[in-house]
Write a protein that holds these residues in place. Structure first.
Motif, PDB file in Angstrom:
ATOM      1  N   LYS A  40       0.833  -1.205   0.000  1.00 41.16           N
ATOM      2  CA  LYS A  40       0.000   0.000   0.000  1.00 41.16           C
ATOM      3  C   LYS A  40       0.867   1.254   0.000  1.00 41.16           C
ATOM      4  N   ARG A  44       0.791   3.953  -3.011  1.00 45.45           N
ATOM      5  CA  ARG A  44       0.521   5.347  -2.633  1.00 45.45           C
ATOM      6  C   ARG A  44       1.595   6.263  -3.200  1.00 45.45           C
ATOM      7  N   LEU A 120      -0.965   3.612   7.102  1.00 45.82           N
ATOM      8  CA  LEU A 120      -2.100   3.600   6.190  1.00 45.82           C
ATOM      9  C   LEU A 120      -2.588   5.026   5.978  1.00 45.82           C
ATOM     10  N   ALA A 122      -5.914   6.814   4.048  1.00 42.86           N
ATOM     11  CA  ALA A 122      -7.191   6.477   3.400  1.00 42.86           C
ATOM     12  C   ALA A 122      -7.527   7.412   2.243  1.00 42.86           C
ATOM     13  N   ASP A 123      -7.087   8.668   2.296  1.00 40.63           N
ATOM     14  CA  ASP A 123      -7.487   9.666   1.301  1.00 40.63           C
ATOM     15  C   ASP A 123      -6.291  10.015   0.408  1.00 40.63           C
ATOM     16  N   GLN A 124      -6.176   9.343  -0.724  1.00 36.50           N
ATOM     17  CA  GLN A 124      -5.048   9.551  -1.626  1.00 36.50           C
ATOM     18  C   GLN A 124      -5.044  10.967  -2.202  1.00 36.50           C
ATOM     19  N   GLY A 269      -6.645  10.719   6.542  1.00 33.36           N
ATOM     20  CA  GLY A 269      -7.048   9.379   6.978  1.00 33.36           C
ATOM     21  C   GLY A 269      -5.855   8.533   7.369  1.00 33.36           C
ATOM     22  N   TRP A 270      -4.938   9.117   8.153  1.00 34.94           N
ATOM     23  CA  TRP A 270      -3.660   8.487   8.487  1.00 34.94           C
ATOM     24  C   TRP A 270      -3.758   7.668   9.761  1.00 34.94           C
ATOM     25  N   LEU A 282      -9.765  -1.523  11.463  1.00 37.73           N
ATOM     26  CA  LEU A 282      -9.891  -1.558  10.010  1.00 37.73           C
ATOM     27  C   LEU A 282     -10.951  -2.547   9.545  1.00 37.73           C
TER      28      LEU A 282
END
Length: 471
Positions: A40, A44, A120, A122-124, A269-270, A282
């Motif tokens: 991931k 990213r 992680l 969440a918002d690329q 969204g980290w 998750l």
């Protein structure tokens, strides 16, 4: 090169034992969608505008596992390069070697984006916007960190006090009372551990604030061989000189002293997935607050997280538990004590118990092996060899081996003989014989190995030839 992502991949992930182990740390944990945290992070990074290559700093023992993870998801063929550490020396050493490498190969104006392999986001889209803002600041000579808007008074994260883009101070993990104060003030953000700067800027800052780290790292890079692998450049750091690099975090060595530090506030969204509680969040919860990965039967169970790889988990009348089942280790913990799992890991390591280091299934450059059963004077393994892959030409002093091919075909060197072993056929390797196992076919080779002898440790091996450069 305008932007070069640097992925730092290492650590033990001790709070995520028994799935995370020293030879299979947190970045390689697979999530429910089948992708690892490392994969991931790679996806990213390459999704950002202008990225053509990813540089990864990792332990040399994790190199082939890292390559395999990248290969699974690198459909567009982005360039991958590696700096391979013989052992960990914390993040300042990793950043120093990466900056020296980047400046030499791509120039001091190259913008480096330092990312952790086990986070992680969440918002690329929001992440890309934050990186674009950080690039602008980096090109203006700033050393940029990313501050995440805090959602709760989290005591497991470091904090940054900020005045606009200016960093006022860094704060270590606070007490709950202090964390609540920080949240209420609106002046503090979580320290994400991600950074952005040009190679030239960070080399200048390290020369000013931690010259002993930069000097030792520079000497190590001069002594370290560089080679072109099939997927990109590799720098294998020379152990003696790398051991002279002080073991300090990048935050402490540079960021806390830097007069040109800037912060990009972001809401992306980290999470750093630092415990089983964080990982359980998750997964979706049922009506009783339970989260299950694998197969489980629950009776009067509330607010539990249960994860099993192979066996059915049955639970009756329990609350607020974490249950993690693996083939060779079981964890049962109160959710409120999730951070203390690292103490179990530390005790196992102190005892030299193998479950701190390896799983029953162990990854090798050529494939995997799984220990099915072992006892006094015997061990049974299931071995899978990738198509075209080969084990080293080797010899064991203390053990004999019987090989039975289950599927595929094996090419075998046994002493002076070289021959093929087909499905349902077998061969015997006496102690003291040079031997090699190779998969000459296009399908996976699966075989059962039965070892017998006085000593069956993995360190009873002498390698004569090895295509993977292991000694």
């Amino acid at each position: 090169m305008s932007l070069l992502p640097i992925i730092l991949c290492g650590g033990a992930g001790s709070r995520l034992w028994p799935v995370s182990r020293e030879s299979h740390p947190k970045p390689f944990i697979r999530l429910a969608d089948g992708e690892s945290l490392l994969q991931k992070a790679f996806l990213r990074a390459v999704a950002l505008p202008g990225v053509k290559e990813v540089l990864t700093v990792t332990n040399r023992d994790l190199f082939f596992k890292t390559e395999d993870d990248f290969r699974e998801v690198n459909a567009k063929g982005y360039a991958t390069s590696f700096i391979l550490e013989p052992f960990g020396r914390n993040t300042a050493a990793a950043v120093a070697t990466a900056a020296l490498h980047t400046a030499k190969l791509h120039g001091e104006q190259t913008v480096m984006l330092v990312l952790a392999a086990d986070h992680l986001i969440a918002d690329q889209a929001a992440f890309a916007a934050a990186v674009a803002q950080a690039q602008t600041l980096a090109q203006a000579g700033k050393v940029v960190t990313f501050g995440v808007h805090p959602e709760t008074p989290e005591t497991g994260y470091g904090y940054i006090e900020a005045d606009g883009e200016k960093v006022v101070r860094f704060v270590e993990k606070p007490s709950l009372e202090k964390a609540r104060e920080y949240l209420a003030s609106g002046k503090f953000v979580w320290n994400s551990g991600m950074f952005c700067f040009t190679a030239g800027t960070i080399l200048k800052e390290m020369q000013q604030h931690c010259p002993e780290i930069l000097g030792a790292a520079s000497e190590c890079m001069e002594k370290s061989p560089s080679a072109a692998g099939k997927d990109g450049a590799q720098v294998r750091l020379e152990p003696g000189s790398f051991g002279e690099v002080p073991e300090v975090s990048f935050d402490y060595a540079v960021m806390e002293k830097c007069e040109h530090a800037a912060v990009v506030r972001c809401d992306i969204g980290w999470t750093d997935v630092g415990s089983w509680t964080a990982l359980s969040d998750l997964s979706p919860a049922d009506a009783s607050g339970n989260r299950v990965e694998g197969e489980a039967l629950l009776l009067d169970v509330k607010n539990c997280y249960l994860r099993g790889d192979a066996r059915l988990i049955g639970a009756v009348g329990v609350e607020n538990l974490i249950v993690i089942d693996t083939p060779d280790a079981l964890l049962v913990a109160d959710k409120d004590r999730a951070q203390d799992v690292k103490q179990i890991f530390a005790e196992l390591k102190a005892r030299g118990h193998e479950t701190y280091k390896v799983h029953r299934t162990v990854h090798r450059p050529w494939g995997t092996y799984s220990v099915l059963e072992e006892g006094p004077r015997f061990k049974i393994k299931r071995i899978e060899v990738k198509p075209g892959a080969s084990l080293s030409l080797q010899m064991h002093h203390h053990r004999n081996e019987h090989w039975v091919v289950v599927s595929g075909m094996a090419k075998v060197v046994n002493g002076e003989r070289e021959f093929f072993v087909s499905t349902n056929e077998s061969t015997y390797i006496p102690a003291g014989h040079k031997h090699r196992l190779e998969n000459p076919g296009v399908v996976e080779l699966v075989m059962i190995e039965v070892q017998s002898g006085e000593y069956l440790g993995e360190d009873d091996i002498v390698r004569f030839e090895d295509i993977y450069g292991r000694t």
